[in-house]
Scaffold this motif. Sequence first.
Motif, PDB file in Angstrom:
ATOM      1  N   ASP A 160      18.209  58.660  57.955  1.00 29.56           N
ATOM      2  CA  ASP A 160      17.343  57.664  58.582  1.00 29.56           C
ATOM      3  C   ASP A 160      17.841  56.256  58.263  1.00 29.56           C
ATOM      4  OD1 ASP A 160      15.289  56.521  59.953  1.00 29.56           O
ATOM      5  OD2 ASP A 160      13.792  56.813  58.382  1.00 29.56           O
ATOM      6  N   ILE A 161      18.836  55.819  59.048  1.00 32.16           N
ATOM      7  CA  ILE A 161      19.398  54.469  58.893  1.00 32.16           C
ATOM      8  C   ILE A 161      19.366  53.815  60.262  1.00 32.16           C
ATOM      9  CG2 ILE A 161      21.402  53.095  58.186  1.00 32.16           C
ATOM     10  CD1 ILE A 161      22.425  55.496  56.628  1.00 32.16           C
ATOM     11  N   SER A 162      18.958  52.552  60.317  1.00 35.01           N
ATOM     12  CA  SER A 162      18.993  51.834  61.587  1.00 35.01           C
ATOM     13  C   SER A 162      19.538  50.431  61.377  1.00 35.01           C
ATOM     14  CB  SER A 162      17.600  51.758  62.216  1.00 35.01           C
ATOM     15  OG  SER A 162      16.801  50.788  61.560  1.00 35.01           O
ATOM     16  N   SER A 163      20.176  49.922  62.421  1.00 39.05           N
ATOM     17  CA  SER A 163      20.700  48.548  62.363  1.00 39.05           C
ATOM     18  C   SER A 163      19.565  47.544  62.184  1.00 39.05           C
ATOM     19  CB  SER A 163      21.492  48.232  63.636  1.00 39.05           C
ATOM     20  OG  SER A 163      22.614  49.070  63.757  1.00 39.05           O
ATOM     21  N   THR A 164      18.426  47.824  62.823  1.00 33.47           N
ATOM     22  CA  THR A 164      17.274  46.927  62.705  1.00 33.47           C
ATOM     23  C   THR A 164      16.822  46.820  61.253  1.00 33.47           C
ATOM     24  OG1 THR A 164      16.544  47.520  64.931  1.00 33.47           O
ATOM     25  CG2 THR A 164      14.902  46.515  63.490  1.00 33.47           C
ATOM     26  N   ALA A 165      16.716  47.974  60.572  1.00 33.71           N
ATOM     27  CA  ALA A 165      16.300  47.971  59.170  1.00 33.71           C
ATOM     28  C   ALA A 165      17.323  47.256  58.290  1.00 33.71           C
ATOM     29  CB  ALA A 165      16.088  49.406  58.690  1.00 33.71           C
ATOM     30  N   ILE A 166      18.601  47.440  58.599  1.00 37.13           N
ATOM     31  CA  ILE A 166      19.647  46.777  57.815  1.00 37.13           C
ATOM     32  C   ILE A 166      19.546  45.267  57.976  1.00 37.13           C
ATOM     33  CG2 ILE A 166      22.154  46.404  57.671  1.00 37.13           C
ATOM     34  CD1 ILE A 166      22.404  49.457  58.331  1.00 37.13           C
ATOM     35  N   ARG A 167      19.372  44.781  59.194  1.00 34.61           N
ATOM     36  CA  ARG A 167      19.214  43.337  59.415  1.00 34.61           C
ATOM     37  C   ARG A 167      18.000  42.805  58.655  1.00 34.61           C
ATOM     38  NH1 ARG A 167      20.191  44.979  64.774  1.00 34.61           N
ATOM     39  NH2 ARG A 167      18.046  44.474  65.410  1.00 34.61           N
TER      40      ARG A 167
END
Length: 196
Positions: A160-167
């Motif tokens: 469960d990894i997302s670019s949105t969460a990383i940003r």
Amino acid sequence: MSKIGIMGGTFDPIHLGHLIAAETARQQCGLHEVWFIPSCGPPLKSDEPGVSSQRRFEMVCGAIESNAAFRALDIELLRGGVSYSYDTVTELQRRYPRNSFSYIIGSDRINDLPQWYKIEQLAKYITFIGLERPSDPILIEMLPSYLKERITLIQMPAIDISSTAIRGKVSEGQSVQYLVPDSVLSYIRRYSLYES
């Protein structure tokens, strides 16, 4: 004829989930290569990429450099505007007529396929590899028959990894180590990307 998987998206930023998905599809579907094609503007998303196309492309290049079966193409970035898969596939087939192409997409994108631009024509030219996650089932029975027969479903590891969460984490000063490749983490830090 070489079997090529296409990974599209904004990659803002590219993360380990993208790479694991690409490698899973490559192995399970016998793909010769996976080509990462960052989009200029996504047609089914309202949010614009957070950083420039050049920065996103450079992060993709850094992230995949250790895998000889991965390749980055900037054809959608050079074309500009909204990135439609139909236009991209048409161009790829013109440039590489000896290759066969499959889009590698997650459960959410599979369920959205009927909304894709010129999807009936696109489905005649390529196949789709659907990455099914236990938390996000693919509603294959809800799709038109012309799509069902063009989709191969494979199991995706539960990551469960997302670019949105990383940003969001970067903007809040939190660590994203182990969510993105080291080269991408270094790039984000070097250029102070996604900071609020």
